[in-house]
Design a protein around this motif. Sequence first.
Motif, PDB file in Angstrom:
ATOM      1  N   TYR A  42       0.792  -1.232   0.000  1.00 59.74           N
ATOM      2  CA  TYR A  42       0.000   0.000   0.000  1.00 59.74           C
ATOM      3  C   TYR A  42       0.823   1.280   0.000  1.00 59.74           C
ATOM      4  O   TYR A  42       0.289   2.327  -0.312  1.00 59.74           O
ATOM      5  CB  TYR A  42      -0.928   0.022   1.212  1.00 59.74           C
ATOM      6  CG  TYR A  42      -2.091  -0.909   1.085  1.00 59.74           C
ATOM      7  CD1 TYR A  42      -2.878  -0.891  -0.058  1.00 59.74           C
ATOM      8  CD2 TYR A  42      -2.406  -1.797   2.096  1.00 59.74           C
ATOM      9  CE1 TYR A  42      -3.944  -1.747  -0.182  1.00 59.74           C
ATOM     10  CE2 TYR A  42      -3.473  -2.654   1.973  1.00 59.74           C
ATOM     11  CZ  TYR A  42      -4.234  -2.619   0.834  1.00 59.74           C
ATOM     12  OH  TYR A  42      -5.291  -3.464   0.703  1.00 59.74           O
ATOM     13  N   ASN A  43       2.073   1.225   0.457  1.00 59.53           N
ATOM     14  CA  ASN A  43       2.845   2.458   0.555  1.00 59.53           C
ATOM     15  C   ASN A  43       3.868   2.524  -0.566  1.00 59.53           C
ATOM     16  O   ASN A  43       4.899   1.844  -0.509  1.00 59.53           O
ATOM     17  CB  ASN A  43       3.566   2.532   1.907  1.00 59.53           C
ATOM     18  CG  ASN A  43       2.603   2.676   3.053  1.00 59.53           C
ATOM     19  OD1 ASN A  43       1.399   2.746   2.857  1.00 59.53           O
ATOM     20  ND2 ASN A  43       3.129   2.721   4.251  1.00 59.53           N
ATOM     21  N   PRO A  44       3.616   3.328  -1.603  1.00 55.02           N
ATOM     22  CA  PRO A  44       4.596   3.423  -2.691  1.00 55.02           C
ATOM     23  C   PRO A  44       5.863   4.129  -2.217  1.00 55.02           C
ATOM     24  O   PRO A  44       5.849   4.883  -1.241  1.00 55.02           O
ATOM     25  CB  PRO A  44       3.863   4.238  -3.762  1.00 55.02           C
ATOM     26  CG  PRO A  44       2.740   4.901  -3.064  1.00 55.02           C
ATOM     27  CD  PRO A  44       2.415   4.114  -1.855  1.00 55.02           C
ATOM     28  N   ARG A  45       6.938   3.821  -2.895  1.00 57.72           N
ATOM     29  CA  ARG A  45       8.271   4.338  -2.528  1.00 57.72           C
ATOM     30  C   ARG A  45       8.254   5.867  -2.375  1.00 57.72           C
ATOM     31  O   ARG A  45       8.788   6.428  -1.437  1.00 57.72           O
ATOM     32  CB  ARG A  45       9.239   3.911  -3.641  1.00 57.72           C
ATOM     33  CG  ARG A  45      10.697   3.963  -3.308  1.00 57.72           C
ATOM     34  CD  ARG A  45      11.089   2.907  -2.328  1.00 57.72           C
ATOM     35  NE  ARG A  45      11.795   3.556  -1.249  1.00 57.72           N
ATOM     36  CZ  ARG A  45      11.982   3.024  -0.061  1.00 57.72           C
ATOM     37  NH1 ARG A  45      11.515   1.830   0.219  1.00 57.72           N
ATOM     38  NH2 ARG A  45      12.630   3.667   0.866  1.00 57.72           N
ATOM     39  N   SER A  46       7.639   6.534  -3.372  1.00 62.03           N
ATOM     40  CA  SER A  46       7.663   8.007  -3.370  1.00 62.03           C
ATOM     41  C   SER A  46       6.936   8.549  -2.142  1.00 62.03           C
ATOM     42  O   SER A  46       7.383   9.523  -1.531  1.00 62.03           O
ATOM     43  CB  SER A  46       6.999   8.534  -4.636  1.00 62.03           C
ATOM     44  OG  SER A  46       5.654   8.079  -4.694  1.00 62.03           O
ATOM     45  N   ALA A  47       5.826   7.884  -1.756  1.00 62.52           N
ATOM     46  CA  ALA A  47       5.069   8.366  -0.601  1.00 62.52           C
ATOM     47  C   ALA A  47       5.864   8.164   0.677  1.00 62.52           C
ATOM     48  O   ALA A  47       5.834   9.009   1.583  1.00 62.52           O
ATOM     49  CB  ALA A  47       3.740   7.633  -0.514  1.00 62.52           C
ATOM     50  N   ILE A  48       6.619   7.053   0.754  1.00 64.73           N
ATOM     51  CA  ILE A  48       7.436   6.816   1.956  1.00 64.73           C
ATOM     52  C   ILE A  48       8.495   7.895   2.069  1.00 64.73           C
ATOM     53  O   ILE A  48       8.750   8.437   3.142  1.00 64.73           O
ATOM     54  CB  ILE A  48       8.067   5.408   1.899  1.00 64.73           C
ATOM     55  CG1 ILE A  48       6.986   4.341   2.023  1.00 64.73           C
ATOM     56  CG2 ILE A  48       9.099   5.239   2.995  1.00 64.73           C
ATOM     57  CD1 ILE A  48       7.488   2.936   1.894  1.00 64.73           C
ATOM     58  N   ALA A 254      -6.745  12.358  11.437  1.00 62.49           N
ATOM     59  CA  ALA A 254      -5.901  11.182  11.192  1.00 62.49           C
ATOM     60  C   ALA A 254      -6.323  10.479   9.918  1.00 62.49           C
ATOM     61  O   ALA A 254      -5.483  10.017   9.150  1.00 62.49           O
ATOM     62  CB  ALA A 254      -5.980  10.234  12.380  1.00 62.49           C
ATOM     63  N   SER A 255      -7.629  10.393   9.680  1.00 59.43           N
ATOM     64  CA  SER A 255      -8.080   9.621   8.523  1.00 59.43           C
ATOM     65  C   SER A 255      -7.733  10.339   7.219  1.00 59.43           C
ATOM     66  O   SER A 255      -7.684   9.708   6.174  1.00 59.43           O
ATOM     67  CB  SER A 255      -9.586   9.386   8.611  1.00 59.43           C
ATOM     68  OG  SER A 255     -10.258  10.617   8.565  1.00 59.43           O
ATOM     69  N   ARG A 256      -7.476  11.643   7.275  1.00 64.94           N
ATOM     70  CA  ARG A 256      -7.162  12.349   6.027  1.00 64.94           C
ATOM     71  C   ARG A 256      -5.665  12.379   5.722  1.00 64.94           C
ATOM     72  O   ARG A 256      -5.267  12.668   4.593  1.00 64.94           O
ATOM     73  CB  ARG A 256      -7.700  13.782   6.108  1.00 64.94           C
ATOM     74  CG  ARG A 256      -9.204  13.834   5.950  1.00 64.94           C
ATOM     75  CD  ARG A 256      -9.751  15.166   6.385  1.00 64.94           C
ATOM     76  NE  ARG A 256      -9.228  16.263   5.568  1.00 64.94           N
ATOM     77  CZ  ARG A 256      -9.217  17.528   5.952  1.00 64.94           C
ATOM     78  NH1 ARG A 256      -9.685  17.847   7.134  1.00 64.94           N
ATOM     79  NH2 ARG A 256      -8.738  18.464   5.176  1.00 64.94           N
ATOM     80  N   CYS A 257      -4.830  12.095   6.764  1.00 66.82           N
ATOM     81  CA  CYS A 257      -3.378  12.227   6.594  1.00 66.82           C
ATOM     82  C   CYS A 257      -2.796  11.260   5.580  1.00 66.82           C
ATOM     83  O   CYS A 257      -2.031  11.654   4.709  1.00 66.82           O
ATOM     84  CB  CYS A 257      -2.674  11.934   7.895  1.00 66.82           C
ATOM     85  SG  CYS A 257      -2.758  13.225   9.000  1.00 66.82           S
ATOM     86  N   GLY A 258      -3.119   9.967   5.739  1.00 67.21           N
ATOM     87  CA  GLY A 258      -2.519   8.946   4.883  1.00 67.21           C
ATOM     88  C   GLY A 258      -2.769   9.254   3.420  1.00 67.21           C
ATOM     89  O   GLY A 258      -1.824   9.379   2.636  1.00 67.21           O
ATOM     90  N   LEU A 263      -0.023   7.505   1.435  1.00 68.40           N
ATOM     91  CA  LEU A 263       0.230   6.266   2.158  1.00 68.40           C
ATOM     92  C   LEU A 263      -1.089   5.514   2.359  1.00 68.40           C
ATOM     93  O   LEU A 263      -2.099   6.106   2.740  1.00 68.40           O
ATOM     94  CB  LEU A 263       0.838   6.558   3.532  1.00 68.40           C
ATOM     95  CG  LEU A 263       2.209   7.224   3.552  1.00 68.40           C
ATOM     96  CD1 LEU A 263       2.559   7.616   4.974  1.00 68.40           C
ATOM     97  CD2 LEU A 263       3.252   6.276   3.008  1.00 68.40           C
ATOM     98  N   GLY A 264      -1.052   4.194   2.112  1.00 68.34           N
ATOM     99  CA  GLY A 264      -2.241   3.393   2.363  1.00 68.34           C
ATOM    100  C   GLY A 264      -2.306   2.953   3.808  1.00 68.34           C
ATOM    101  O   GLY A 264      -3.374   2.846   4.396  1.00 68.34           O
ATOM    102  N   TYR A 265      -1.131   2.685   4.378  1.00 66.76           N
ATOM    103  CA  TYR A 265      -1.062   2.224   5.766  1.00 66.76           C
ATOM    104  C   TYR A 265      -0.175   3.217   6.500  1.00 66.76           C
ATOM    105  O   TYR A 265       0.993   3.349   6.177  1.00 66.76           O
ATOM    106  CB  TYR A 265      -0.481   0.820   5.816  1.00 66.76           C
ATOM    107  CG  TYR A 265      -0.267   0.273   7.192  1.00 66.76           C
ATOM    108  CD1 TYR A 265      -1.337   0.082   8.051  1.00 66.76           C
ATOM    109  CD2 TYR A 265       0.997  -0.053   7.637  1.00 66.76           C
ATOM    110  CE1 TYR A 265      -1.146  -0.415   9.317  1.00 66.76           C
ATOM    111  CE2 TYR A 265       1.207  -0.557   8.899  1.00 66.76           C
ATOM    112  CZ  TYR A 265       0.125  -0.730   9.727  1.00 66.76           C
ATOM    113  OH  TYR A 265       0.316  -1.224  10.994  1.00 66.76           O
TER     114      TYR A 265
END
Lengths: 311, 359
Positions: A42-48, A254-258, A263-265
């Motif tokens: 769920y978390n792509p490299r760019s988002a991390i 919190a629910s809007r941050c990801g 980020l999915g998780y």
Amino acid sequence: MLSLFRRPRPRQSAIDMIRPIEMNPIEEILGINMRNALIAKYNPRSAIERARDKVAAKVALEAEGIACTGTVAVIDDNRSLMQFKPTRDMPDAWAIKPARGSQGDGILLAVRREGDVWYKGSGTPLTETDVMNHIQKVVDGGFSGDSASEDAALIEPLIIADPGLADLVPEGLPDLRVICLHDEPLMAMLRLPTNESDGKANLHQRAIGAGVSLETGRITRALVKGEPITHHPDTGIRLVGFQVPGWDRVLELASRCGPAIGLGYSGSDIVLDKNDGPLIIEVNAHPGIEIQNICQLGLKAQMAAVGEDFR
Amino acid sequence: MYSKLKSNFQRIWGRATPQVRRPLYIGLGVGFVLAVLVVLGLTNTESFFAMPSSFGDQATSQAIWGLKPSNLLMVLPLGAFLVVLARSFIGLKAFGLFTPMLVALAFLQIGPIMGPIVLGSSVLVGMIVAPALLKLRMTRVGFLGVLISLVVLVLVALQLILDTQLQVDAFPVVVCALVVERWWRQWEKDGAVEAAWLAFNTFMISIVIQFVMVSHFALMLIEASPLLMPAATAGAIAILGRYRGLRVTEIWRFAPIWLERRRAARQVHDPDQLEFDLRPPTPEEAQERAPPLEGIWVINSPRDLEPFARRQVPQPRPEPEPAIPNSEAQFEPRIGTSGTAPDRPKKHNAWLIKSAEDV
């Protein structure tokens, strides 16, 4: 041999159809292996990368209109460092953070100012040179692990905790951690500093972890280093049953941050400011799984409840 | 005492659910296979204390275990497999990703006793020197370079002290320097205890890997065909890499969750629990498990059976709401705070006559 490693498929029966959330105690817990698989999914490299860089994360969050901690200045190279003059540009109380720091390394806090000298929470004076030296060290990458050689120093106004929360702790800033899958909050805990943790809300340094019920926003149980407690050991205030102020706004934030960062998780760190209410400090792309021990709930079961299919 | 321990263990085992047993069975099976391989490796060891100089032209691994130096490459996949097993199935933390495998290989090149001695003395010297080096504010590369020179220094000193020739090439030297560097980074980051624990883990994993690498089984596989070992371990690692369940150490870590739940469930009186606990409960336990006496008629003595003698047990007073520190509360209107507080004892309006003066 393969079948040993495969999760046994749930038996199809009428009861299973009615109660899909019911899981075995060992199945409902999310292990590190499964967490890593989820992050890979769920978390792509760019988002991390975006989440790891506090400045980039802040830009992304503010673009979505999510309330973050304020910003005084971002110093990302030596030229802007030369133009920076703390006595002119800094407020009375501030925090300097490395943009790529982890686990609170390299964070410098000043709580008050007298003339050209600031004072830390412990009373140690900070002159202008001290501040410039610290910013220099941050910009040189002194706190960003061994991966990055250069870093940015993020200067923020100091957050004054909501009095409701600040009364619980002897010193330091309590913060909330909410784990979300996409935009569904799964589990939340409140981290409370103790005298032993030296004002830091870090569970490894003997801060208190308190599980917060998602529905009500009340603390269900509190732990220090695996020991259940009901009252804060230093202030003696009862923790179990404490209602976190503004809980609905915390969950909404919190629910809007990801999704805002991609980020999915995600695990969002939230503070409750005295004036501005809940603010995002940072969003974590690799949130820890110790929260399960604190809330005494399994993350895997929570994810299954919001529709994640682990097969 | 021993029998009590045994019966306790049997009781716990009898109560363990199949979901707990399955990973435990797999873990025990894996541990057993590893133990057998390590014993095989140990029996294969010709001599533990022979000095490398007595081997003449032979390489150390050849002289002690019959492992040709050219075959050192062949046992590498086996080491990789064991490292993956230790990390993602057992959940042991060690320095670096494949450091234990490299250390095991270094041990194979130096010898079963001399290897740990060389490594241990390098780490020791590194520990003494590192604080001084850090004060010089060196880069990581410079730090590593100095450590390599130090390890060579230690090797030369050991050769002089033990009056022998260690057949050591570049590889073990670099591995030792890397371990010293990792050790020091960990010490700085998490403190001495954590670093020592990681070092111990790394050392134990390396020892296990070392002896599995030189067991009859591994040597037989290598002798049979050079392709067999890499292919077999690649398949095994591929299967193991897909493991998504709990690690063995995580069972221990999260055990409080289900243990506490089980305890909570046991406190609720449930006739079905009898199969778990055949011993009749003591009066105290029974009282603890009994449902609360809310609105139940209680008969304590024959007198309670007389007409109009029964009494309803008073309802327990609800626990007062926890005091919530709230700075806003002072601005809120306080409705009903006078007179209706539940804690205040009710007073009746009648005249109270307690003594003669009251009349």
